[in-house]
Design a protein around this motif. Structure first.
Motif, PDB file in Angstrom:
ATOM      1  N   VAL A   1      11.049  -5.849   5.236  1.00  0.00           N
ATOM      2  CA  VAL A   1      11.906  -6.215   6.363  1.00  0.00           C
ATOM      3  C   VAL A   1      11.668  -7.667   6.773  1.00  0.00           C
ATOM      4  O   VAL A   1      12.605  -8.444   6.939  1.00  0.00           O
ATOM      5  CB  VAL A   1      11.660  -5.274   7.561  1.00  0.00           C
ATOM      6  CG1 VAL A   1      12.286  -5.829   8.830  1.00  0.00           C
ATOM      7  CG2 VAL A   1      12.205  -3.894   7.272  1.00  0.00           C
ATOM      8  N   TYR A   2      10.430  -8.036   6.943  1.00  0.00           N
ATOM      9  CA  TYR A   2      10.128  -9.372   7.453  1.00  0.00           C
ATOM     10  C   TYR A   2      10.359 -10.448   6.399  1.00  0.00           C
ATOM     11  O   TYR A   2      10.972 -11.479   6.679  1.00  0.00           O
ATOM     12  CB  TYR A   2       8.685  -9.423   7.949  1.00  0.00           C
ATOM     13  CG  TYR A   2       8.344 -10.735   8.610  1.00  0.00           C
ATOM     14  CD1 TYR A   2       8.903 -11.072   9.840  1.00  0.00           C
ATOM     15  CD2 TYR A   2       7.486 -11.640   7.998  1.00  0.00           C
ATOM     16  CE1 TYR A   2       8.611 -12.287  10.439  1.00  0.00           C
ATOM     17  CE2 TYR A   2       7.187 -12.849   8.597  1.00  0.00           C
ATOM     18  CZ  TYR A   2       7.750 -13.173   9.813  1.00  0.00           C
ATOM     19  OH  TYR A   2       7.458 -14.375  10.409  1.00  0.00           O
ATOM     20  N   ASN A   3       9.879 -10.220   5.206  1.00  0.00           N
ATOM     21  CA  ASN A   3       9.971 -11.245   4.171  1.00  0.00           C
ATOM     22  C   ASN A   3      11.306 -11.236   3.432  1.00  0.00           C
ATOM     23  O   ASN A   3      11.853 -12.302   3.115  1.00  0.00           O
ATOM     24  CB  ASN A   3       8.831 -11.087   3.165  1.00  0.00           C
ATOM     25  CG  ASN A   3       7.482 -11.419   3.768  1.00  0.00           C
ATOM     26  OD1 ASN A   3       7.348 -12.402   4.479  1.00  0.00           O
ATOM     27  ND2 ASN A   3       6.500 -10.586   3.511  1.00  0.00           N
ATOM     28  N   SER A   8      12.379  -9.890  12.506  1.00  0.00           N
ATOM     29  CA  SER A   8      11.465  -8.992  13.210  1.00  0.00           C
ATOM     30  C   SER A   8      12.200  -8.266  14.328  1.00  0.00           C
ATOM     31  O   SER A   8      11.577  -7.624  15.173  1.00  0.00           O
ATOM     32  CB  SER A   8      10.274  -9.780  13.779  1.00  0.00           C
ATOM     33  OG  SER A   8      10.721 -10.811  14.647  1.00  0.00           O
ATOM     34  N   VAL A  10      13.545  -5.439  15.019  1.00  0.00           N
ATOM     35  CA  VAL A  10      13.488  -4.110  14.408  1.00  0.00           C
ATOM     36  C   VAL A  10      13.285  -3.038  15.471  1.00  0.00           C
ATOM     37  O   VAL A  10      12.514  -3.215  16.409  1.00  0.00           O
ATOM     38  CB  VAL A  10      12.333  -4.038  13.386  1.00  0.00           C
ATOM     39  CG1 VAL A  10      12.236  -2.641  12.792  1.00  0.00           C
ATOM     40  CG2 VAL A  10      12.529  -5.068  12.290  1.00  0.00           C
ATOM     41  N   PHE A  28       3.857   0.716  10.541  1.00  0.00           N
ATOM     42  CA  PHE A  28       4.905  -0.275  10.329  1.00  0.00           C
ATOM     43  C   PHE A  28       4.930  -1.266  11.491  1.00  0.00           C
ATOM     44  O   PHE A  28       5.002  -2.489  11.289  1.00  0.00           O
ATOM     45  CB  PHE A  28       6.254   0.426  10.199  1.00  0.00           C
ATOM     46  CG  PHE A  28       7.405  -0.486   9.867  1.00  0.00           C
ATOM     47  CD1 PHE A  28       7.795  -0.688   8.559  1.00  0.00           C
ATOM     48  CD2 PHE A  28       8.108  -1.131  10.878  1.00  0.00           C
ATOM     49  CE1 PHE A  28       8.861  -1.525   8.256  1.00  0.00           C
ATOM     50  CE2 PHE A  28       9.170  -1.969  10.588  1.00  0.00           C
ATOM     51  CZ  PHE A  28       9.555  -2.167   9.273  1.00  0.00           C
ATOM     52  N   ARG A  31       1.914  -3.658  11.367  1.00  0.00           N
ATOM     53  CA  ARG A  31       1.993  -4.657  10.295  1.00  0.00           C
ATOM     54  C   ARG A  31       3.062  -5.708  10.596  1.00  0.00           C
ATOM     55  O   ARG A  31       2.864  -6.898  10.369  1.00  0.00           O
ATOM     56  CB  ARG A  31       2.289  -3.957   8.961  1.00  0.00           C
ATOM     57  CG  ARG A  31       2.254  -4.891   7.763  1.00  0.00           C
ATOM     58  CD  ARG A  31       0.913  -5.554   7.614  1.00  0.00           C
ATOM     59  NE  ARG A  31       0.845  -6.342   6.386  1.00  0.00           N
ATOM     60  CZ  ARG A  31       0.008  -7.339   6.196  1.00  0.00           C
ATOM     61  NH1 ARG A  31      -0.830  -7.686   7.148  1.00  0.00           N
ATOM     62  NH2 ARG A  31      -0.004  -7.999   5.059  1.00  0.00           N
ATOM     63  N   LEU A  32       4.201  -5.267  11.123  1.00  0.00           N
ATOM     64  CA  LEU A  32       5.263  -6.211  11.455  1.00  0.00           C
ATOM     65  C   LEU A  32       4.813  -7.147  12.572  1.00  0.00           C
ATOM     66  O   LEU A  32       5.093  -8.350  12.549  1.00  0.00           O
ATOM     67  CB  LEU A  32       6.525  -5.468  11.867  1.00  0.00           C
ATOM     68  CG  LEU A  32       7.738  -6.337  12.176  1.00  0.00           C
ATOM     69  CD1 LEU A  32       8.137  -7.177  10.964  1.00  0.00           C
ATOM     70  CD2 LEU A  32       8.920  -5.468  12.616  1.00  0.00           C
ATOM     71  N   SER A  33       4.092  -6.605  13.539  1.00  0.00           N
ATOM     72  CA  SER A  33       3.559  -7.422  14.620  1.00  0.00           C
ATOM     73  C   SER A  33       2.585  -8.457  14.080  1.00  0.00           C
ATOM     74  O   SER A  33       2.596  -9.628  14.478  1.00  0.00           O
ATOM     75  CB  SER A  33       2.872  -6.533  15.664  1.00  0.00           C
ATOM     76  OG  SER A  33       2.276  -7.306  16.674  1.00  0.00           O
ATOM     77  N   SER A  36       4.655 -11.165  12.003  1.00  0.00           N
ATOM     78  CA  SER A  36       5.621 -11.969  12.741  1.00  0.00           C
ATOM     79  C   SER A  36       5.044 -12.676  13.951  1.00  0.00           C
ATOM     80  O   SER A  36       5.614 -13.649  14.437  1.00  0.00           O
ATOM     81  CB  SER A  36       6.784 -11.082  13.200  1.00  0.00           C
ATOM     82  OG  SER A  36       6.338 -10.137  14.169  1.00  0.00           O
ATOM     83  N   TYR A  69      13.867   1.099  11.232  1.00  0.00           N
ATOM     84  CA  TYR A  69      12.945   1.771  10.313  1.00  0.00           C
ATOM     85  C   TYR A  69      12.886   3.234  10.707  1.00  0.00           C
ATOM     86  O   TYR A  69      12.557   3.576  11.847  1.00  0.00           O
ATOM     87  CB  TYR A  69      11.564   1.133  10.386  1.00  0.00           C
ATOM     88  CG  TYR A  69      10.540   1.811   9.498  1.00  0.00           C
ATOM     89  CD1 TYR A  69      10.777   1.977   8.140  1.00  0.00           C
ATOM     90  CD2 TYR A  69       9.335   2.270  10.014  1.00  0.00           C
ATOM     91  CE1 TYR A  69       9.851   2.582   7.315  1.00  0.00           C
ATOM     92  CE2 TYR A  69       8.392   2.875   9.198  1.00  0.00           C
ATOM     93  CZ  TYR A  69       8.650   3.036   7.851  1.00  0.00           C
ATOM     94  OH  TYR A  69       7.722   3.653   7.040  1.00  0.00           O
ATOM     95  N   SER A 234      10.812 -15.852   5.652  1.00  0.00           N
ATOM     96  CA  SER A 234      11.767 -14.880   5.124  1.00  0.00           C
ATOM     97  C   SER A 234      11.892 -15.029   3.615  1.00  0.00           C
ATOM     98  O   SER A 234      11.570 -16.045   3.050  1.00  0.00           O
ATOM     99  CB  SER A 234      13.124 -15.054   5.787  1.00  0.00           C
ATOM    100  OG  SER A 234      13.624 -16.350   5.548  1.00  0.00           O
TER     101      SER A 234
END
Length: 234
Positions: A1-3, A8, A10, A28, A31-33, A36, A69, A234
């Motif tokens: 999602v992020y890359n 972010s 989401v 999830f 990890r996203l936190s 980002s 997600y 990204s």
């Protein structure tokens, strides 16, 4: 999602009273936190029997979510996606390997192995050996690739232990394997029996599944500069 999707923004939707779904959603979010720099990413729990899905999805849209997600079964995902379509709300949907082959359209999901992924040089060798033995028209199943990698891990453990006689020595060596190229990606054991390994992201669209990205978590590093991270990473 992020890359790959570069965002972010989401929303995370998990099933109420489902430990698997809850754990996936929280992992999830964490990890996203981390990637980002966004301090807090909320996880919303729902029930297909008792929750007002319309209210939740409209709230996600109002908050500017671009991606949802949904670590849930394909059956539950079909219900949720149908409600979003009914409301004419557009999101990128991301799920788990349970969506593999389920016929969901315009969604992303993870798989351990994809014949067209070519994650490593060993993937290419595995695909060629499978074609030589079973025919070029045969696609290796995920179970065959995972079994092949289990064999490679065992072989590596025996090589490192210097013996095939003592299981405890082999197991100890397996637990410390790092950067092993397998058919399903690069495998690093975490010391307690779990692999940290590449994962493939597939997209299902137009009745076909295609590989769009391969993530190697052992090599991903959180961003240092939290400003404009979605653009720079990204």
């Amino acid at each position: 999602v992020y890359n790959y999707l570069g965002t972010s923004d989401v929303a995370i939707l998990t099933q109420l009273n489902n430990d698997y779904s809850k754990a996936k959603g929280e992992q999830f979010a964490d990890r996203l936190s981390e990637l980002s720099g966004v301090g807090y990413i909320p996880v919303t729990a729902f029930s297909t029997q008792s929750t007002d899905l319309e209210a939740i999805l409209r709230a996600f849209a109002q908050l500017g979510a671009k991606v949802i997600y949904l670590p849930e079964t394909a059956e539950t995902a079909k219900e949720v996606l149908a409600k979003a379509d009914e409301l004419a709300l557009k999101f990128d949907w991301v799920g788990t390997s349970e969506w593999d082959g389920a016929g969901l359209e315009d969604v992303y999901f993870t798989v351990d192995y994809a014949a067209d992924g070519n994650q490593t040089s060993m993937t290419v060798r595995f695909n060629q050996a499978y074609a030589d033995k079973y025919g070029k028209d045969k696609t290796p199943p995920q179970e065959a690739a995972l079994g092949f990698d289990a064999y490679l891990l065992a072989l590596k453990g025996m090589e490192e232990a210097g013996t095939a006689k003592y299981g405890y020595m082999i197991a100890g060596r397996i637990n410390n394997v790092k950067d092993l190229e397998g058919a399903t990606g690069i495998i690093t054991m975490n010391g307690t029996g779990d692999p940290v390994k590449s994962i493939i992201i597939n997209k299902s669209s137009g009745g076909k599944q295609t590989t769009v990205d391969t993530v190697d978590p052992a090599r991903e590093e959180p961003v240092q500069d939290t400003e404009n991270t979605a653009d720079t990473n990204s």
